[in-house]
Design an enzyme around this catalytic site. Structure first.
Site, mmCIF file in Angstrom:
data_model
loop_
_atom_site.group_PDB
_atom_site.id
_atom_site.type_symbol
_atom_site.label_atom_id
_atom_site.label_comp_id
_atom_site.label_asym_id
_atom_site.label_seq_id
_atom_site.Cartn_x
_atom_site.Cartn_y
_atom_site.Cartn_z
ATOM 1 N N ASP A 74 0.823 -1.217 0.000
ATOM 2 C CA ASP A 74 0.000 0.000 0.000
ATOM 3 C C ASP A 74 0.853 1.262 0.000
ATOM 4 O OD1 ASP A 74 0.706 -0.797 2.696
ATOM 5 O OD2 ASP A 74 -0.641 0.755 3.445
ATOM 6 N N GLU A 137 0.168 -0.969 5.891
ATOM 7 C CA GLU A 137 1.175 -0.374 6.773
ATOM 8 C C GLU A 137 0.882 1.089 7.030
ATOM 9 O OE1 GLU A 137 5.075 1.473 7.966
ATOM 10 O OE2 GLU A 137 3.788 1.980 6.310
#
Ligand SMILES: [Zn+2]
Length: 434
Positions: A74, A137
């Site tokens: 991400d 994250e």
């Protein structure tokens, strides 16, 4: 090699705290592209972790010292004005532009490329290699914790874990011309607190002295005047010790003297400005404030949000004790909103030496050193199953590049990317048999 990287950069795998707004199609497209570009990697056993996390297992000749290489799929949103479109992966004059080039698709793709190349060459690593790619994250999701749980259930105790973090950093130190390859051995804890004062409220024409807002303001200024005790941790001492001999005079003399004593170096860091001061102490920043919603209404409660970055040696508990002591006001309630303690410090021993040796091969001019990471990473969860958790991205980065992470114009040079792929390849090739 570069086309695979560009292709993955073009997919906007933006994570979000709002589960309903999550673009699952982008993550699915990312997985499809990853499989297309790295087919041999995808013949390895793959476990899905959470909705979009990936855990690959490459069996080595031995499994007594397994290693985990981490990265995350991400990225943060790309707002603001960019010189090149953030999901365009434009290559110009040897530079690749795009969100995620540094954080963290660069290292993710470089790891995959290195593994794919070694698989194609028929290589079997000396030790089990696990690749753990998180998907949330940037929004503090739970994929990394699920990966840790998966490894724990399989009885895997990593010899070491390597995640994103430090880099081969140019212009890292004033007066030091050589790049510093800084490897995070611990990271600061990130804890959010709320200070709250309750009162009677009422009409603003009849105020009582020391109402909730005044009390809160007093607490904030007292806290601002009384920071926590500073003391440079071991990793910071070591960083300056290793950098000092490479500094130009007269900085060299000042640093060489300072690193002989913890209190001297601590004083130097505090004097040199807020960035270096943060390396030597736990910091508080009052970030949010609220009182009454209307101009003519006295606040019935006033609140302040405090973002605390906890240095190794302190804890949420010791921070709260400190705050209570310095604000001297039992009417100020302190609530922990969320809490992450600083990570235990990983040793600078054989595993660290391997990282340093590989770095020495590919970046001979760089000075490798441990350091304390200021930002939080998924790596911290892996300290539950491994003593050695290191945070290092083997890319050469200028100060400007490091500052572009999470803002506009994130970019990486083609040359740095290629060197990064070679670095991961060497690391895997040089894993010891026992
Ligand atoms: Zn990251």
């Amino acid at each position: 090699m570069i086309e695979a990287f560009r292709d993955l950069l073009r997919i906007p795998t933006v994570s979000t705290r709002d589960a309903a707004a999550w673009d699952h199609a982008a993550f699915d497209a990312f997985h499809e592209a990853l499989e297309r570009h790295f087919p041999m990697l995808h013949e390895l056993p793959l476990t899905r972790v959470g909705r979009h996390g990936l855990l690959f297992h490459w069996a080595g000749r031995h499994a007594d010292r397994p290693v985990v290489l981490m990265a995350h799929i991400d990225v943060v949103p790309a707002e603001g004005e960019w010189v090149h479109p953030p999901f365009g992966a434009v290559v110009e004059d040897g530079v690749i532009w795009g969100r995620g080039t540094l954080d963290c698709k660069g290292s993710l793709t470089a790891i995959c490329q290195a593994v794919e190349d070694l698989l194609a060459a028929g290589h079997t690593p000396a030790q089990d290699v696990w690749l753990s790619f998180g998907c949330d994250e940037e929004v503090a999701g739970d994929a990394a914790q699920l990966a840790v749980e998966e490894l724990r259930q399989r009885g895997v105790t990593p010899w070491f874990v390597l995640d994103e973090g430090g880099a081969v950093a140019y212009d890292a130190f004033p007066g030091v011309d050589r790049p510093m390859a800084v490897v995070g051995v611990t990271e600061k804890g990130v804890t959010s607190l709320e200070l709250r004062v309750e009162g009677r409220g009422g009409h603003s024409s009849t105020p009582a002295p020391l109402g909730p807002t005044a009390r809160l303001a007093r607490a904030i200024t007292r806290l601002d005047r009384s920071p926590m005790r500073a003391s440079a941790p071991d990793a910071t001492m070591e960083l300056f010790r290793r950098a000092a001999p490479h500094a130009r005079p007269p900085i060299r003399y000042a640093l060489s003297t300072a690193v002989r004593s913890r209190s001297l170096l601590t004083r130097l860091l505090l004097a040199a400005g807020p960035e270096t001061a943060a390396m030597a102490r736990t910091t508080f920043a009052v970030t949010t404030l609220s009182g009454s919603p209307a101009m003519n209404v006295i606040a019935a409660s006033a609140t302040a949000g405090v973002s605390v970055r906890i240095l190794i040696g302190d804890s949420t508990e010791s921070v709260i004790r400190h705050i209570r002591r310095v604000i001297k006001d039992p009417q100020v309630q302190i609530t922990v909103l969320d809490q992450a303690e600083p990570s235990p410090s990983s040793p600078v021993d054989d595993a660290f030496d391997l990282l340093a040796a590989v770095t020495g091969t590919h970046f001979p001019e760089a000075v490798t050193s441990p350091y304390v990471m200021m930002a939080a990473t998924d790596a911290r969860f892996f300290t539950a199953i491994s003593e050695r958790v290191y945070r290092f991205t083997p890319f050469e980065m200028t100060k400007k590049q490091r500052e572009s992470i999470h803002t506009t114009d994130e970019h990486l040079t083609v040359d740095a990317y290629r060197k990064g792929v070679a670095w991961y390849g060497s690391l895997i090739e040089r894993l010891p048999a026992s």
